[in-house]
Design a protein around this motif. Sequence first.
Motif, short mmCIF file in Angstrom:
data_model
loop_
_atom_site.label_atom_id
_atom_site.label_comp_id
_atom_site.label_asym_id
_atom_site.label_seq_id
_atom_site.Cartn_x
_atom_site.Cartn_y
_atom_site.Cartn_z
N ALA A 277 35.97 42.75 47.41
CA ALA A 277 35.49 41.94 46.29
C ALA A 277 35.76 42.61 44.95
O ALA A 277 36.01 41.94 43.95
N SER A 278 35.77 43.94 44.94
CA SER A 278 36.00 44.64 43.68
C SER A 278 37.41 44.39 43.15
O SER A 278 37.62 44.33 41.93
N ALA A 279 38.40 44.25 44.04
CA ALA A 279 39.76 43.97 43.60
C ALA A 279 39.85 42.57 43.00
O ALA A 279 40.54 42.36 41.99
N VAL A 280 39.16 41.61 43.60
CA VAL A 280 39.13 40.25 43.06
C VAL A 280 38.44 40.24 41.71
O VAL A 280 38.92 39.61 40.75
N HIS B 235 39.84 39.15 38.03
CA HIS B 235 39.13 38.20 37.17
C HIS B 235 38.91 38.76 35.78
O HIS B 235 39.06 38.05 34.77
N ARG B 236 38.56 40.05 35.69
CA ARG B 236 38.36 40.66 34.38
C ARG B 236 39.66 40.66 33.57
O ARG B 236 39.62 40.65 32.33
N LYS C 248 43.20 33.99 37.96
CA LYS C 248 42.64 33.28 39.10
C LYS C 248 43.23 33.91 40.35
O LYS C 248 44.40 34.34 40.35
N VAL C 249 42.45 33.94 41.44
CA VAL C 249 42.89 34.69 42.61
C VAL C 249 42.82 33.82 43.87
O VAL C 249 41.76 33.24 44.18
N ILE C 250 43.95 33.74 44.58
CA ILE C 250 44.07 32.96 45.81
C ILE C 250 43.95 33.89 47.00
O ILE C 250 44.54 34.98 47.03
N VAL D 203 50.35 37.53 34.55
CA VAL D 203 50.42 36.13 34.97
C VAL D 203 49.00 35.62 35.19
O VAL D 203 48.09 36.40 35.45
N PRO D 204 48.78 34.31 35.10
CA PRO D 204 47.43 33.78 35.25
C PRO D 204 46.96 33.61 36.68
O PRO D 204 45.78 33.35 36.91
N VAL D 205 47.87 33.76 37.67
CA VAL D 205 47.50 33.50 39.06
C VAL D 205 48.01 34.63 39.96
O VAL D 205 49.18 35.01 39.87
N TYR D 206 47.14 35.13 40.82
CA TYR D 206 47.50 36.10 41.86
C TYR D 206 47.18 35.50 43.22
O TYR D 206 46.15 34.84 43.40
#
Length: 266
Positions: A71-74, A78-79, A83-85, A59-62
């Motif tokens: 930060a590594s999980a975000v 991204h890779r 997009k991450v909320i 999916v395009p959004v988490y």
Amino acid sequence: MRRLLVLFVPLLLLAAACTTPAPDRPDRPDPKEAELWRPAPGLAWQWQLSGRLDPTVDVPVYDIDGFDHPASAVADLHRRGRKVICYLSTGAWEEFRPDAAQFPKELLGRSNGWPGERWLDIRRTDLLAPLMAARLDMCRAKGFDAVEPDNMDGYTNRTGFPLTAADQLTYNRLIARLARERGLSVGLKNDLDQIPQLLPDFDFAVDEQCAEYEECELLVPFVQAGKAVFHVEYGLPLTEFCPRSKELGLSSMLKKEDLGAWRRPC
């Protein structure tokens, strides 16, 4: 003489242009706001707030917990093209957060129904603004694209404080402003009754159980404004809410209440 007059008039006009104040113009948009991620209606999403993070859902959004993930999980999401909320509780205190001791006791009200959580006195923006700004700084530092501020409808609950609708509007707009100033888009969580007033301040919506409570139509202004509505149900079968959700343009799925990795999208 005529030729001299032709040359002289432009000079006069040039001089006037240099000395006359420019007419009033609309304020220029904040460059940070111009660069915000603006999720469109219909985007599929994953909402996971418990258990080991599964980054493989296509999916395009988490939407994930801002404190629980580094930060590594975000960066990994991204890779993978997501997009991450950043999920945060901005209207309630949580005893298990690393900054819990920084909240003065006078801010803490009744339990909001979840273990270890209590409503906040959102009237005290003098105390809450720096605390919430620090949390949003964390979201930005970890690379999140947006924030989901939770518990933003205290005025409709028994908080232990005499909160009013006006208090809620003031606080919700404060959170939205703090997020946008940090380059984070911001979602309105529940608080359906104040959508008409808050629509300009928020970039998307996150809703729980609007179908069960027959309130989904209240979210349509977000869709009409080109803004996504990320929606979950817990107790209804897909066949009972998905057809209407699709008609309204909501991004809907079925989740378990623990908000683990399991999902069933419409």
